[in-house]
Design a protein around this motif. Structure first.
Motif, PDB file in Angstrom:
ATOM      1  N   HIS A 116       0.868  -1.179   0.000  1.00 42.54           N
ATOM      2  CA  HIS A 116       0.000   0.000   0.000  1.00 42.54           C
ATOM      3  C   HIS A 116       0.914   1.241   0.000  1.00 42.54           C
ATOM      4  O   HIS A 116       1.002   1.969   0.983  1.00 42.54           O
ATOM      5  CB  HIS A 116      -0.936  -0.022   1.213  1.00 42.54           C
ATOM      6  CG  HIS A 116      -2.115   0.907   1.116  1.00 42.54           C
ATOM      7  ND1 HIS A 116      -3.406   0.509   1.345  1.00 42.54           N
ATOM      8  CD2 HIS A 116      -2.193   2.228   0.815  1.00 42.54           C
ATOM      9  CE1 HIS A 116      -4.231   1.535   1.204  1.00 42.54           C
ATOM     10  NE2 HIS A 116      -3.517   2.601   0.888  1.00 42.54           N
ATOM     11  N   TRP A 117       1.675   1.403  -1.083  1.00 40.60           N
ATOM     12  CA  TRP A 117       2.458   2.601  -1.404  1.00 40.60           C
ATOM     13  C   TRP A 117       3.759   2.796  -0.637  1.00 40.60           C
ATOM     14  O   TRP A 117       4.530   3.715  -0.941  1.00 40.60           O
ATOM     15  CB  TRP A 117       1.637   3.883  -1.238  1.00 40.60           C
ATOM     16  CG  TRP A 117       0.380   3.933  -2.030  1.00 40.60           C
ATOM     17  CD1 TRP A 117      -0.070   3.010  -2.931  1.00 40.60           C
ATOM     18  CD2 TRP A 117      -0.603   4.974  -2.006  1.00 40.60           C
ATOM     19  NE1 TRP A 117      -1.267   3.420  -3.466  1.00 40.60           N
ATOM     20  CE2 TRP A 117      -1.622   4.610  -2.906  1.00 40.60           C
ATOM     21  CE3 TRP A 117      -0.722   6.164  -1.293  1.00 40.60           C
ATOM     22  CZ2 TRP A 117      -2.743   5.407  -3.132  1.00 40.60           C
ATOM     23  CZ3 TRP A 117      -1.832   6.958  -1.505  1.00 40.60           C
ATOM     24  CH2 TRP A 117      -2.834   6.584  -2.413  1.00 40.60           C
ATOM     25  N   ASN A 160      -2.246  -1.924  -3.676  1.00 46.71           N
ATOM     26  CA  ASN A 160      -3.285  -0.903  -3.560  1.00 46.71           C
ATOM     27  C   ASN A 160      -3.068   0.199  -4.584  1.00 46.71           C
ATOM     28  O   ASN A 160      -1.973   0.771  -4.662  1.00 46.71           O
ATOM     29  CB  ASN A 160      -3.260  -0.259  -2.170  1.00 46.71           C
ATOM     30  CG  ASN A 160      -4.280   0.867  -2.067  1.00 46.71           C
ATOM     31  OD1 ASN A 160      -5.488   0.606  -2.097  1.00 46.71           O
ATOM     32  ND2 ASN A 160      -3.825   2.111  -2.016  1.00 46.71           N
ATOM     33  N   GLU A 161      -4.088   0.489  -5.349  1.00 43.32           N
ATOM     34  CA  GLU A 161      -4.069   1.599  -6.315  1.00 43.32           C
ATOM     35  C   GLU A 161      -2.694   1.813  -6.929  1.00 43.32           C
ATOM     36  O   GLU A 161      -2.058   2.850  -6.701  1.00 43.32           O
ATOM     37  CB  GLU A 161      -4.521   2.903  -5.642  1.00 43.32           C
ATOM     38  CG  GLU A 161      -5.919   2.866  -5.093  1.00 43.32           C
ATOM     39  CD  GLU A 161      -6.420   4.246  -4.642  1.00 43.32           C
ATOM     40  OE1 GLU A 161      -5.667   5.219  -4.728  1.00 43.32           O
ATOM     41  OE2 GLU A 161      -7.572   4.315  -4.207  1.00 43.32           O
ATOM     42  N   ASN A 284     -11.835   0.826  -5.560  1.00 43.05           N
ATOM     43  CA  ASN A 284     -11.781   1.981  -4.660  1.00 43.05           C
ATOM     44  C   ASN A 284     -12.479   3.126  -5.390  1.00 43.05           C
ATOM     45  O   ASN A 284     -11.950   3.648  -6.370  1.00 43.05           O
ATOM     46  CB  ASN A 284     -10.335   2.412  -4.372  1.00 43.05           C
ATOM     47  CG  ASN A 284      -9.561   1.384  -3.550  1.00 43.05           C
ATOM     48  OD1 ASN A 284     -10.078   0.323  -3.214  1.00 43.05           O
ATOM     49  ND2 ASN A 284      -8.328   1.707  -3.221  1.00 43.05           N
ATOM     50  N   TYR A 286     -14.359   6.904  -5.108  1.00 41.93           N
ATOM     51  CA  TYR A 286     -14.583   8.073  -4.251  1.00 41.93           C
ATOM     52  C   TYR A 286     -15.423   9.181  -4.872  1.00 41.93           C
ATOM     53  O   TYR A 286     -16.225   9.792  -4.195  1.00 41.93           O
ATOM     54  CB  TYR A 286     -13.240   8.682  -3.817  1.00 41.93           C
ATOM     55  CG  TYR A 286     -12.546   7.877  -2.739  1.00 41.93           C
ATOM     56  CD1 TYR A 286     -12.849   8.080  -1.394  1.00 41.93           C
ATOM     57  CD2 TYR A 286     -11.608   6.916  -3.055  1.00 41.93           C
ATOM     58  CE1 TYR A 286     -12.231   7.345  -0.396  1.00 41.93           C
ATOM     59  CE2 TYR A 286     -10.982   6.169  -2.065  1.00 41.93           C
ATOM     60  CZ  TYR A 286     -11.297   6.388  -0.745  1.00 41.93           C
ATOM     61  OH  TYR A 286     -10.695   5.653   0.240  1.00 41.93           O
ATOM     62  N   MET A 316     -12.329  16.603   0.833  1.00 36.45           N
ATOM     63  CA  MET A 316     -11.124  16.547  -0.005  1.00 36.45           C
ATOM     64  C   MET A 316     -11.240  17.524  -1.180  1.00 36.45           C
ATOM     65  O   MET A 316     -10.313  17.655  -1.966  1.00 36.45           O
ATOM     66  CB  MET A 316     -10.919  15.144  -0.599  1.00 36.45           C
ATOM     67  CG  MET A 316     -10.661  14.050   0.382  1.00 36.45           C
ATOM     68  SD  MET A 316      -9.098  14.235   1.217  1.00 36.45           S
ATOM     69  CE  MET A 316      -8.224  12.810   0.651  1.00 36.45           C
ATOM     70  N   GLU A 343     -12.453   0.200  -1.051  1.00 35.13           N
ATOM     71  CA  GLU A 343     -12.475   1.516  -0.397  1.00 35.13           C
ATOM     72  C   GLU A 343     -13.614   2.348  -0.957  1.00 35.13           C
ATOM     73  O   GLU A 343     -13.888   2.311  -2.160  1.00 35.13           O
ATOM     74  CB  GLU A 343     -11.188   2.328  -0.647  1.00 35.13           C
ATOM     75  CG  GLU A 343      -9.986   1.854   0.107  1.00 35.13           C
ATOM     76  CD  GLU A 343      -8.730   2.691  -0.164  1.00 35.13           C
ATOM     77  OE1 GLU A 343      -8.848   3.914  -0.412  1.00 35.13           O
ATOM     78  OE2 GLU A 343      -7.636   2.113  -0.135  1.00 35.13           O
ATOM     79  N   GLU A 390      -3.208  10.945   6.479  1.00 31.24           N
ATOM     80  CA  GLU A 390      -3.700  10.972   5.094  1.00 31.24           C
ATOM     81  C   GLU A 390      -2.612  11.529   4.157  1.00 31.24           C
ATOM     82  O   GLU A 390      -2.746  12.604   3.583  1.00 31.24           O
ATOM     83  CB  GLU A 390      -5.015  11.766   5.041  1.00 31.24           C
ATOM     84  CG  GLU A 390      -5.673  11.888   3.685  1.00 31.24           C
ATOM     85  CD  GLU A 390      -5.800  10.598   2.867  1.00 31.24           C
ATOM     86  OE1 GLU A 390      -6.046   9.535   3.447  1.00 31.24           O
ATOM     87  OE2 GLU A 390      -5.609  10.679   1.646  1.00 31.24           O
ATOM     88  N   TRP A 391      -1.527  10.794   4.024  1.00 34.11           N
ATOM     89  CA  TRP A 391      -0.454  11.097   3.067  1.00 34.11           C
ATOM     90  C   TRP A 391      -0.055  12.573   3.088  1.00 34.11           C
ATOM     91  O   TRP A 391       0.234  13.094   4.153  1.00 34.11           O
ATOM     92  CB  TRP A 391      -0.846  10.593   1.675  1.00 34.11           C
ATOM     93  CG  TRP A 391      -1.316   9.158   1.679  1.00 34.11           C
ATOM     94  CD1 TRP A 391      -2.568   8.704   1.390  1.00 34.11           C
ATOM     95  CD2 TRP A 391      -0.550   7.964   2.014  1.00 34.11           C
ATOM     96  NE1 TRP A 391      -2.630   7.333   1.514  1.00 34.11           N
ATOM     97  CE2 TRP A 391      -1.416   6.854   1.887  1.00 34.11           C
ATOM     98  CE3 TRP A 391       0.774   7.730   2.411  1.00 34.11           C
ATOM     99  CZ2 TRP A 391      -1.008   5.540   2.139  1.00 34.11           C
ATOM    100  CZ3 TRP A 391       1.182   6.423   2.649  1.00 34.11           C
ATOM    101  CH2 TRP A 391       0.306   5.353   2.516  1.00 34.11           C
TER     102      TRP A 391
END
Ligand code: FCB
Length: 447
Positions: A116-117, A160-161, A284, A286, A316, A343, A390-391
């Protein structure tokens, strides 16, 4: 007219999701940890203890059980498990084993993400996903994880993504390793696909070795959003739309089906073992992207292409567009495997989270529409269980059903935490909607 409750299949997974780097805290041997400490995050934030899930997971799983969530998506952190090249940490493996056991105890199904990144710093220092050895290293790490955790996992999510570290890390240059190079991006594209195949191979081998009675569920969590041009009659905006739709939504998923690397990442070369190397698709979803000519020149970010004026947006800045969820599910159903929503969620910093409640009910209603229309959807993981790192935004964006009390990090439920558990139990009933999201009642059942 009688308002019928909106109900879901009995064996549906109602989960929540996190990524361990974002929620566990202290992932000190990773590339992101280093990046954060170079002051690259908004307001100089660092992930630090994050939501302290590293220590508080027993309490967290007890809460999930209490609220009625029967699934959880989390990641294993490669940087914890292999902090130095070739040195595997027994402590970290034991930690994740204990985490899985605790979930078992609470009857919570496990969706486990392998990447996951976040990379170990030693991998990043050797060139990350562009290093000649990266797939081999990843495969060796995955083997350790699979040998240890196979019996506990219900759903394997290899990546992930993958388009996010690819574009943000190698094209926009805003994620580690902050590169802007198309040749490197092409190499990363290829290696991420190969990494997926390597993980798929390891999981299948372990399954055969153990004589598992059913095929393991293996897939990727793909970032798929709904994309449209602001004005379909404008040929430039139409082209921008086609380009984003292909690059953002379709390219990676379609590679998994065909087994090839398409232009502009390659010239159609085949990756051995890739075609059909999945037994479910993770989605995922959004927001909607309505694309227009960029608002400023040169455009700096995706946001510069988005038209959102007058529309309902989340914390966001993206547009909440539930019908797009249905369209995305329809597209993903075309791959002929079951779907899991890995997600979906909404940033809403308000403790009373009216926005999140609306967002959730409206999106779940679209998911119901998709199931009713025959799409094979088996589970939903709400992002996120809890507020977390959150990144690039640090802790500013709040995506949790549970908030963190500043200082103590105690878990404070938002109303959506209760609402979500009630939906898991009884579906979306008129009474629930009246109590938690009255503004949605007409949309769901008419006047
Ligand atoms: C997704 C990421 C996840 C989280 C949510 C808000 O793109 O996979 O880690 O940041 O967005």
């Amino acid at each position: 007219m009688e308002k019928e409750p909106i109900t879901f299949p009995d064996d549906f997974i109602w989960g929540t999701a996190v990524c361990s780097h974002q929620a566990e805290g202290h992932n000190v041997h990773s590339d992101w940890w280093e990046f954060e400490h170079q002051g690259k995050i908004k307001d100089g934030a660092v992930s630090g203890p994050a939501a302290d899930m590293l220590n508080r997971y027993p309490e967290d799983f007890a809460l999930m059980e209490q609220y009625g969530y029967n699934g959880f998506r989390l990641s294993v952190e490669w940087a914890r498990i292999e902090p130095e090249q070739g040195r595997f940490s027994e402590e970290a493996l034991l930690h994740y084993e204990n985490v899985m056991k605790e979930m078992r105890k609470r009857n919570i199904k496990v969706c486990l993400t392998l990447y996951h990144w976040v990379l170990p710093k030693w991998v990043a220092d050797s060139g990350g996903w562009t290093a000649p050895g990266c797939v081999r290293w990843f495969q060796r790490y995955v083997r350790r994880v699979v040998q240890r955790l196979f019996p506990y996992v219900d759903l394997w999510c290899t990546l992930n993504e993958p388009t996010a570290p690819l574009f943000a890390g190698y094209v926009a240059g805003v994620f580690p390793p902050e590169k802007r190079s198309w040749p490197l991006a092409c190499r990363v594209y290829r290696n991420l696909l190969r990494a997926h195949v390597a993980a798929h191979t390891e999981i299948m081998q372990e399954s055969e070795k153990l004589g598992a009675d059913k095929q393991p569920l293996i897939g990727i969590a793909h970032a798929i959003n709904y994309v449209e041009p602001r004005n379909p009659d404008n040929p430039v905006e139409s082209k921008i739309h086609e380009f984003f739709d292909f690059m953002h939504n379709r390219v990676f998923v379609e590679s998994m089906k065909t087994g090839c690397i398409p232009f502009p990442f390659g010239i159609g070369e085949k990756i051995h073992g890739l075609a059909g190397s999945y037994s479910y698709m993770g989605v995922n979803y959004y927001y909607r992207m309505t694309l227009q000519l960029p608002k400023k020149w040169p455009p700096g970010d995706l946001i510069d292409f988005l038209y959102v004026e007058g529309r309902e947006t989340t914390g966001m800045g993206y547009e909440s567009f539930p019908p797009g969820f249905y369209e995305v599910l329809k597209y993903m159903s075309g791959f002929d495997v079951p779907l899991y929503i890995t997600e979906n969620g909404c940033a809403d910093a308000d403790q009373d989270d009216v926005l999140r409640r609306r967002y959730l009910v409206r999106h779940l209603a679209q998911m119901h529409r998709a199931i009713k229309d025959g799409m094979d959807i088996r589970g939903y993981f709400q992002w996120s269980y809890i507020d977390n790192f959150e990144w690039l935004y640090g802790f500013e964006k709040k995506l949790g059903l549970f908030a963190l009390e500043p200082g103590t990090l105690n878990r404070i439920p938002r109303p959506s935490a209760t609402m979500y558990g009630r939906i898991a139990k009884n579906g979306i009933t008129p009474g629930l909607v009246r109590e938690f999201a009255p503004s949605v009642e007409t949309e769901l059942w008419g006047e």
